[in-house]
Design a protein around this motif. Structure first.
Motif, short mmCIF file in Angstrom:
data_model
loop_
_atom_site.label_atom_id
_atom_site.label_comp_id
_atom_site.label_asym_id
_atom_site.label_seq_id
_atom_site.Cartn_x
_atom_site.Cartn_y
_atom_site.Cartn_z
N SER A 132 0.84 -0.99 -0.07
CA SER A 132 -0.02 0.07 0.15
C SER A 132 1.04 1.20 -0.04
CB SER A 132 -0.90 -0.04 1.33
OG SER A 132 -0.09 0.02 2.54
N GLY A 133 1.99 1.29 0.44
CA GLY A 133 2.92 2.19 0.48
C GLY A 133 2.55 3.18 1.76
N GLU A 134 1.86 2.74 2.45
CA GLU A 134 1.38 3.53 3.71
C GLU A 134 1.68 3.03 5.07
OE1 GLU A 134 -0.22 6.08 0.89
OE2 GLU A 134 0.45 6.34 3.08
N ALA A 135 1.58 3.73 6.04
CA ALA A 135 1.76 3.23 7.54
C ALA A 135 0.64 2.18 7.88
CB ALA A 135 1.68 4.26 8.34
N VAL A 136 0.97 1.31 8.71
CA VAL A 136 0.12 0.22 8.88
C VAL A 136 -0.06 0.25 10.49
CG1 VAL A 136 -0.20 -2.35 8.97
CG2 VAL A 136 0.29 -1.20 7.13
N GLY B 293 -13.85 0.03 7.14
CA GLY B 293 -14.20 1.36 7.48
C GLY B 293 -13.14 2.36 7.15
N THR B 294 -13.50 3.65 7.18
CA THR B 294 -12.59 4.75 6.82
C THR B 294 -12.64 5.65 7.88
OG1 THR B 294 -14.14 5.71 5.47
CG2 THR B 294 -12.80 4.39 4.41
N GLU B 295 -11.74 6.75 7.88
CA GLU B 295 -11.66 8.03 8.74
C GLU B 295 -11.02 8.91 7.69
OE1 GLU B 295 -8.36 8.71 10.65
OE2 GLU B 295 -9.18 10.71 10.10
N ILE B 296 -11.96 9.96 7.37
CA ILE B 296 -10.98 10.99 6.45
C ILE B 296 -11.06 12.35 6.92
CG2 ILE B 296 -11.48 11.89 4.23
CD1 ILE B 296 -13.05 9.50 3.54
N GLU C 244 -4.94 12.70 0.06
CA GLU C 244 -4.68 12.72 -1.47
C GLU C 244 -4.26 11.44 -2.04
OE1 GLU C 244 -3.43 15.03 0.61
OE2 GLU C 244 -1.12 15.19 0.01
N ARG C 245 -3.62 10.73 -1.24
CA ARG C 245 -3.17 9.61 -1.60
C ARG C 245 -4.04 8.27 -1.45
NH1 ARG C 245 2.59 10.25 0.18
NH2 ARG C 245 2.42 8.52 1.88
N LEU C 246 -4.94 8.23 -0.52
CA LEU C 246 -5.66 7.54 -0.17
C LEU C 246 -6.99 7.55 -0.75
CD1 LEU C 246 -3.48 6.62 2.12
CD2 LEU C 246 -5.42 5.92 3.64
N PRO D 228 -10.28 1.71 -4.23
CA PRO D 228 -10.71 0.35 -4.00
C PRO D 228 -9.31 -0.64 -3.80
CG PRO D 228 -12.05 1.39 -5.50
CD PRO D 228 -11.02 2.41 -5.40
N ARG D 229 -8.27 -0.33 -4.60
CA ARG D 229 -7.13 -1.08 -4.43
C ARG D 229 -6.60 -1.04 -3.03
NH1 ARG D 229 -1.70 -0.53 -4.91
NH2 ARG D 229 -1.98 2.05 -4.80
N LEU D 230 -6.58 -0.05 -2.39
CA LEU D 230 -6.01 0.16 -0.86
C LEU D 230 -6.93 -0.68 -0.17
CD1 LEU D 230 -4.74 3.74 -0.95
CD2 LEU D 230 -3.62 1.68 -1.23
N VAL D 231 -8.23 -0.41 -0.33
CA VAL D 231 -9.22 -1.21 0.30
C VAL D 231 -9.15 -2.93 0.28
CG1 VAL D 231 -11.73 -1.79 0.66
CG2 VAL D 231 -11.00 0.62 0.37
#
Lengths: 247, 247
Positions: free
Chosen positions: A93-97, A179-182, A214-216, A225-228
């Motif tokens: 994902s290239g993001e923090a987990v 779920g998300t948090e934006i 802007e990345r997520l 959807p790819r990240l989800v």
DNA sequence: ACGACCGTTCGACATTGTCGAACGCTCAGC
DNA sequence: GCTGAGCGTTCGACAATGTCGAACGGTCGT
């Protein structure tokens, strides 16, 4: 400890059959005096392990005993099972987990993998995050690993502070399975999380990614959807590991 | 009933925190003598509500108390929640629909919708089906709503009668999120089922379709994805209803 | 109106649960 | 290697509790 054995027998009876029994049935089945049975049931009601229907007078298992199993999973076990999947998720994902579970009415971060780049980051492991304003927290709330906090603190203008709105948001999480948090905890940041299930499918934690909105998300604040998919795959893998461990 | 209150307090302590506690910690936290605490824990161990780690001597919640919540859902509630979705599933799939939960070590059919055609059919509601040889049963076993029976009876030459094969089959159910039974109970018949989840994601039942193997599967005995999708959609809808009822 | 059956309460008393003391075991520190 | 700390476990005196029969009020069916 005879009375504890008797109480346990009553709970097992209530767990079986139709789940609702009268005092007389219980007393007869266990060959106890009605007064004895009543005393035990009164105590079990007092501690919340048993509830009594106001109308029919019948007894059933109470929420407190049903919730004993909630979040009982060892934090260290959750963490050790998650580590294998957290690194690949960060890579893909290239993001923090972050992996979280419920503790003290908050989302406890039990593991944190840095975003795989050179930016300065601080380790969140051990911190407690608000349930209503994080993706991890919303997932835990949605699957009732926790109750919403009494007060819904506003961290940004986008934080959900209405109980009705929160309930709606949690319904959507349950429907979607993630779920998300934006920008609800930190401006400019977004997160996506999915439930980690343990024994019997019970939700015991959540795994999620977070990063710049802007990345997520796309320009309409919808998560990619790819990240989800990546997050859900990782959640399934961790869940499978947990389930396998208990098998 | 002081001792029952104390036992309940111990169980709640074990449900919180790290989930594993020493006798001294418990005694100190509850301000009880070690002998008293030990007596209570011994009884809780005896009834299976608490387990003790052989190596460290620490105590944790036992399977018996964690399973109190299993299948505690009222059969009537499961049935009434399912009815709305069972008819549409029968219509869409063109096959008979059954909803089941665990009772007496078997899969109890709590609701049955006939295949929507003119063929003669018998109502299964109330019957108990074997867990290892039905799709409903395998789903319930996979999510540990039940334990496998002591003896795996062979109904056809395709029935799984080896514990190892059953374990492998259940792993596949968990991985896929749905299960099948292909000529394992009745020659010429196949079934597809998916889990119904209640409070907190716990599996409380299963919903499935069954019919002639040539209609449910392709020539390589693989179930048609379209039918799998229909069953899973229905399972999700029932689960959502159950979740909503408890909310 | 009455009887059956429900859950609930009460008090005598028999039984159990409590707890301090002591034990054996393990492990860390010296 | 020895010692002390701290663990879980056991035991028995005895104080406190849990047990249960009897009685009660309420509900429902006849």
């Amino acid at each position: 400890m005879q009375s504890i054995e008797r109480a346990a027998a009553i709970l097992r009876m209530l767990a079986g059959g139709t789940g609702r029994l009268g005092l007389g049935e219980i007393a007869a089945s266990l060959d106890l005096a009605k007064g004895t049975t009543h005393g035990i049931l009164r105590t079990l009601r007092h501690v919340g392990f048993v509830e009594q229907d106001r109308v029919s007078g019948r007894y059933q298992l109470g929420a407190a005993v049903l919730h004993l199993g909630d979040s009982h999973l060892d934090v260290n076990e959750l963490r050790s099972r998650s580590i294998n999947w957290a690194d690949p998720l960060a890579a893909r994902s290239g993001e923090a987990v972050r992996i979280g579970t419920v503790r003290q009415g908050r989302a406890l971060v039990v593991h944190h993998v840095f975003r795989p780049d050179d930016t300065f980051q601080t380790l969140d492991t051990g911190t407690l995050l608000p349930l209503h304003a994080t993706a991890l927290g919303k997932v835990l709330l949605a699957y009732r690993a926790a109750e919403p906090p009494a007060e819904l603190e506003a961290f940004t203008r986008r934080t959900v502070v209405s109980r009705r709105e929160l309930a709606t948001a949690l319904d959507r999480v349950r429907t979607a399975g993630w779920g998300t948090e934006i920008e609800e905890l930190t401006l400019g940041e977004a997160a996506i999380a999915a439930p980690i299930r343990g024994y019997g499918g019970l939700v015991v934690g959540a795994i999620g990614i977070s990063g710049p909105v802007e990345r997520l998300c796309d320009t309409r604040y919808r998560p990619h959807p790819r990240l989800v998919g990546h997050v859900r795959d990782a959640a399934r893998a961790v869940s499978a590991d947990l389930g396998a461990a208990r098998h």
